[in-house]
Design a protein around this motif. Structure first.
Motif, PDB file in Angstrom:
ATOM      1  N   HIS A  54      33.261  38.997  43.141  1.00  0.00           N
ATOM      2  CA  HIS A  54      32.535  37.731  42.983  1.00  0.00           C
ATOM      3  C   HIS A  54      32.113  37.553  41.529  1.00  0.00           C
ATOM      4  O   HIS A  54      31.990  38.546  40.799  1.00  0.00           O
ATOM      5  CB  HIS A  54      31.272  37.734  43.855  1.00  0.00           C
ATOM      6  N   ASP A  57      29.939  40.456  39.563  1.00  0.00           N
ATOM      7  CA  ASP A  57      30.210  41.878  39.810  1.00  0.00           C
ATOM      8  C   ASP A  57      30.655  42.633  38.557  1.00  0.00           C
ATOM      9  O   ASP A  57      30.129  43.722  38.279  1.00  0.00           O
ATOM     10  CB  ASP A  57      31.261  42.042  40.920  1.00  0.00           C
ATOM     11  N   HIS A 157      34.777  43.150  48.011  1.00  0.00           N
ATOM     12  CA  HIS A 157      34.907  44.232  47.031  1.00  0.00           C
ATOM     13  C   HIS A 157      36.047  45.165  47.415  1.00  0.00           C
ATOM     14  O   HIS A 157      36.848  45.579  46.574  1.00  0.00           O
ATOM     15  CB  HIS A 157      33.605  45.027  46.920  1.00  0.00           C
TER      16      HIS A 157
HETATM   17 ZN   LIG Z   1      30.158  41.050  44.917  1.00  0.00          ZN
END
Ligand SMILES: [Zn+2]
Length: 259
Positions: A54, A57, A157
């Protein structure tokens, strides 16, 4: 001395198992200076790609390292799997805000944003997306790639970690591959670094880049991440550090401390 490309040089360096610093010194032998001219050694610039599930991150996991690469003149791309948009709540789409925050964070770190086109919370890992991501990453021609450690409680992730790994295999394991941690316990689990980067000097810029993601509760999440970087600092002998796991079959170069 014959001209040698950056990629050829890096390949030779990794084959002999020496550090990139040695390769860089070898690469500075040419050209010959003109009479009365003193040439400063020129170092080849690396292409660094830091991937994340995202927006935010890469900044939270690697922001201090990213700033160090940028300061050394290397080109850094932050490759986000999605734009933080939601499709199941059309009345509220945070995507444009998240993209604006990502661009602001990248400006602070002197990096460039790239988006892989998936949807927040709905990451897909299948043959078509393996191919799409492989082509995208290959087009960036990376020398070094960072991605999430795959044991992670967030599916997005895990997804980008697998997409990067498949691309690395398809590209012949040519680029250095490092895993990073983010929101330990909540997201990353069972992470034991093999390498550390001192971020004491760049932590303020990392903090600013993380706080650029103002819609994502930076007070909460940066406090958690700072506890991690202080703990990694204790482990490695710095005030603050970011920890990484290098894939055992990765080329053994390219963290900022070795450059
Ligand atoms: Zn994330």
């Amino acid at each position: 001395m014959n001209a040698i490309s950056r990629r050829e040089m890096l390949g030779k360096t990794s084959l002999v198992g020496s550090s990139i610093a040695v390769g860089l010194q070898l690469a500075t032998a040419s050209p010959e200076p003109l009479p009365g001219q003193t040439l400063q050694p020129t170092r080849p610039k690396l292409k660094v790609v830091v991937t994340g599930g995202h927006p935010g991150d890469p900044e939270y996991g690697c922001g201090g390292t990213i700033a160090r690469y940028s300061d050394l003149g290397h080109k850094v791309v932050l490759l986000y799997l999605n734009r933080g948009e939601w499709t199941d709540k059309p009345a509220y789409d945070p995507g444009p805000v998240r993209v604006g925050e990502a661009k602001k964070a990248c400006e602070m770190l002197n990096a460039s944003p790239v988006f892989a086109g998936q949807i927040d919370g709905k990451a897909v890992v299948d043959p078509a997306h393996y191919e799409q991501f492989h082509l995208l990453l290959e087009s960036e021609r990376p020398d070094v790639v960072f991605t999430h450690w795959p044991i992670d409680n967030h599916a997005d992730h895990r997804a980008i970690s697998l997409l990067v790994y498949e691309a690395w295999l398809r590209m012949g394991k040519k680029f250095a591959l490092y895993y990073y941690e983010v929101s330990n316990g909540e997201d990353t689990v069972q992470f034991a670094p093999t390498h550390y980067v001192d971020i004491t000097g760049t932590e303020p810029r990392k903090r600013s880049a993380c706080y650029a993601h103002a819609s994502q509760a930076p007070d909460k999440f940066y406090a958690l991440q700072e506890m991690v970087t202080r703990m990694r600092g204790i482990e490695s002998g710095y005030k603050q550090a970011e920890g990484y796991i290098r894939h055992v079959q990765s080329p053994d170069f390219a963290l900022p401390g070795a450059l």
